[in-house]
Design an enzyme around this catalytic site. Structure first.
Site, PDB file in Angstrom:
ATOM      1  N   TRP A 132       0.757  -1.143  -0.083  1.00 49.35           N
ATOM      2  CA  TRP A 132      -0.164   0.188  -0.076  1.00 49.35           C
ATOM      3  C   TRP A 132       0.816   1.168  -0.053  1.00 49.35           C
ATOM      4  O   TRP A 132       0.328   2.361  -0.282  1.00 49.35           O
ATOM      5  CB  TRP A 132      -0.960  -0.011   1.292  1.00 49.35           C
ATOM      6  CG  TRP A 132      -0.107  -0.238   2.697  1.00 49.35           C
ATOM      7  CD1 TRP A 132       0.037  -1.360   3.041  1.00 49.35           C
ATOM      8  CD2 TRP A 132       0.343   0.714   3.351  1.00 49.35           C
ATOM      9  NE1 TRP A 132       0.660  -1.251   4.204  1.00 49.35           N
ATOM     10  CE2 TRP A 132       0.966   0.061   4.543  1.00 49.35           C
ATOM     11  CE3 TRP A 132       0.858   2.223   3.150  1.00 49.35           C
ATOM     12  CZ2 TRP A 132       1.807   0.530   5.351  1.00 49.35           C
ATOM     13  CZ3 TRP A 132       1.616   2.830   4.078  1.00 49.35           C
ATOM     14  CH2 TRP A 132       1.894   1.918   5.257  1.00 49.35           C
ATOM     15  N   HIS A 157      -3.914  -6.874  -4.723  1.00 53.32           N
ATOM     16  CA  HIS A 157      -3.333  -5.544  -3.940  1.00 53.32           C
ATOM     17  C   HIS A 157      -3.724  -5.518  -2.742  1.00 53.32           C
ATOM     18  O   HIS A 157      -4.545  -6.065  -2.035  1.00 53.32           O
ATOM     19  CB  HIS A 157      -4.045  -4.161  -4.644  1.00 53.32           C
ATOM     20  CG  HIS A 157      -2.733  -3.089  -4.864  1.00 53.32           C
ATOM     21  ND1 HIS A 157      -2.255  -2.790  -3.754  1.00 53.32           N
ATOM     22  CD2 HIS A 157      -2.404  -2.735  -5.860  1.00 53.32           C
ATOM     23  CE1 HIS A 157      -1.364  -1.803  -4.089  1.00 53.32           C
ATOM     24  NE2 HIS A 157      -1.495  -1.708  -5.542  1.00 53.32           N
ATOM     25  N   ALA A 158      -2.975  -4.826  -1.675  1.00 54.70           N
ATOM     26  CA  ALA A 158      -3.062  -4.408  -0.334  1.00 54.70           C
ATOM     27  C   ALA A 158      -4.643  -3.956   0.093  1.00 54.70           C
ATOM     28  O   ALA A 158      -5.160  -3.401  -0.839  1.00 54.70           O
ATOM     29  CB  ALA A 158      -2.152  -3.545   0.243  1.00 54.70           C
ATOM     30  N   SER A 159      -5.056  -4.291   1.096  1.00 55.80           N
ATOM     31  CA  SER A 159      -6.387  -3.871   1.493  1.00 55.80           C
ATOM     32  C   SER A 159      -6.588  -2.524   1.685  1.00 55.80           C
ATOM     33  O   SER A 159      -7.439  -1.913   1.470  1.00 55.80           O
ATOM     34  CB  SER A 159      -6.711  -4.900   2.691  1.00 55.80           C
ATOM     35  OG  SER A 159      -5.963  -4.394   3.795  1.00 55.80           O
ATOM     36  N   GLU A 230      10.324  -8.862  -1.492  1.00 59.24           N
ATOM     37  CA  GLU A 230      10.980  -7.586  -0.853  1.00 59.24           C
ATOM     38  C   GLU A 230      10.226  -7.196   0.295  1.00 59.24           C
ATOM     39  O   GLU A 230       8.942  -6.895   0.352  1.00 59.24           O
ATOM     40  CB  GLU A 230      10.737  -6.269  -1.967  1.00 59.24           C
ATOM     41  CG  GLU A 230      11.520  -5.006  -1.535  1.00 59.24           C
ATOM     42  CD  GLU A 230      11.428  -3.846  -1.869  1.00 59.24           C
ATOM     43  OE1 GLU A 230      11.137  -2.756  -1.124  1.00 59.24           O
ATOM     44  OE2 GLU A 230      10.691  -3.632  -2.978  1.00 59.24           O
TER      45      GLU A 230
END
Length: 462
Positions: A132, A157-159, A230
């Protein structure tokens, strides 16, 4: 009942976006569609794939105003900074520009008797699990070369930045990238791990926490799926006695505080030659006190809220523990009245710190930095290497030979001299130790999203 995946806005604490995670059956169907579509995509000419991906990036640029506003709501970055388009465009254009050379076959022999070569084949389906903090740049670091190399790509994708995946999909599909070739899906942790464990992908790229990376590795265990990870960082800066002090302060403090300190390669600890220490600290405090913490939609705001109040709570806890152990805070609370004890967190500079304190050894990922005096390169080197992480390190000196000598002894992925907190797309992005493994960007980035395939043909004469 399905638990919704929610983005809680750090700006005002409301639910900004929510999505239902895919069921295992729906997720498997997405993978199946991607696998079915990938061959035709890879068969298209390289120039066509490059053109379509670049058109998708152009579509994101055309949507800049909406994207910048959405980023402020989702993760708190001030709108005055205009999003991530400078880095996004630089990296995407560079990777498109080197694609033909990076993907060209390595011809060993092409004679009347033998044809011997190595080609770079796409993995098939690449899975990108994106963070994010720089939600467009980090995702596109892998999406761009993966698509150009002929892979299908599935993005999760991130929340905290749910809407970003929607925007990337819209931009690429509008450009002509087939919908099954690039898919944005919403998954919970168990759904993500199941797809990986089921050997759904040829390559998985994850950017996030050490714990998240460990979960990815556990899910992939025994599948022999290629991974790029990463993870965390605790990036140091070392200021030597011959450094340009003003430039060092300006760059290192920006590296520590920009994006509310939520940068993978942000500066989290600084070691200064004892002869410059007092001057550096004085200038650093003055620099930080020019920041304005506040609503990210305010044009005067230079420091927005952290992306989530639980992230801010971690930084507060590290700072309080350090102070209890003898550290001294140098930034006054009254200078930052917008600090609300939640996501809005004032910046802080600490001295009288040492490596017994979490704030100097564990990732903070927030607007706090500890500064320590050192008396020698050897002392600084030992402190820089006293970390479980290894992403970047920043050296400040006018003596390049001295910097080379130190740089080659630092356990890290990238060493800067007289700069910090930057990803050069021509130089591979990589890390060591708990920062993870794998390579992004540069020509080597194409090797991550492909696999070598060798050919040894004996030409039979009539």
């Amino acid at each position: 009942m399905t638990k919704m995946i929610q983005c809680i806005s750090p700006v005002d604490g409301r639910v900004y976006a929510e999505r239902a995670p895919l069921s295992p059956e729906a997720a498997a169907a997405s993978v199946a569609r991607a696998k079915a579509a990938q061959g035709a995509w890879a068969a298209r000419p390289l120039e066509e794939r490059i053109r379509l991906v670049q058109a998708g990036v152009a579509n994101l640029n055309a949507d800049k105003d909406r994207i910048v506003e959405e980023l402020a709501w989702q993760m708190g970055r001030p709108t005055r900074f205009g999003g991530e388009f400078g880095g996004l465009n630089e990296r995407s254009n560079f990777m498109a520009g080197i694609a033909a050379e990076a993907l060209a076959p390595m011809v060993v022999e092409d004679s009347g008797t033998f044809a011997r070569r190595i080609e770079f084949a796409p993995h098939g389906v690449v899975f990108v699990v994106a963070p994010w903090n720089y939600p467009y740049m980090t995702a596109m670091n892998t999406i761009v070369p993966a698509l150009i190399a002929g892979n299908a790509v599935i993005l999760k994708h991130a929340s905290q930045t749910l809407v970003v995946g929607d925007r990337i999909a819209e931009a690429l599909h509008k450009a002509g990238v087939p919908e099954d070739v690039f898919q944005n899906i919403v998954l919970d942790h168990s759904g993500t791990e199941k797809l990986i464990a089921d050997r759904s992908f040829g390559f998985v790229n994850f950017t996030g926490s050490v714990g998240g990376g460990q979960a990815i590795e556990r899910a992939a265990a025994g599948t022999f799926t290629a991974l790029g990870l990463e993870l965390g960082g605790k990036d140091p800066g070392y200021v030597m006695e011959d450094a340009d002090l003003d430039w060092a302060v300006d760059t290192l403090m920006d590296g520590a505080m920009y994006n509310a300190g939520q940068c993978c390669c942000g500066i989290e600890r600084i070691y200064v030659n004892h002869k410059l220490f007092d001057d550096f600290v004085e200038k650093a405090v003055r620099w930080v006190n020019t920041l304005k913490l506040g609503n990210p939609f305010d044009a005067e705001t230079t420091l927005g809220p952290m992306a989530n109040k639980r992230f801010a709570a971690t930084v507060r806890a590290q700072t309080e523990e350090a102070v209890a152990a003898g550290a001294k805070t140098l930034i006054e609370r009254q200078n930052f009245p917008a600090d609300d004890g939640g996501a809005y967190l004032m910046p802080q500079v600490l001295v009288n710190v040492d490596h017994s304190m979490r704030v100097m050894t564990e990732e903070s990922f927030g607007p706090v930095v500890g500064i320590m005096p050192v008396k020698s390169d050897e002392e600084a080197l030992a402190l820089m290497n006293d970390s479980p992480y290894g992403l970047t390190a920043s050296l400040w000196t006018q003596d390049q030979d001295r910097a080379w000598n130190i740089a080659r002894k630092i356990d890290t992925g990238t060493v800067f001299m007289n700069r910090a907190d930057y990803l050069d797309p021509a130089i591979c992005w990589t890390g060591c130790k708990d920062t993870g493994r794998g390579v992004g960007l540069s020509k080597l980035g194409y090797q991550s999203v492909t696999r070598p395939r060798s050919y040894h043909f004996r030409k039979v004469k009539a």
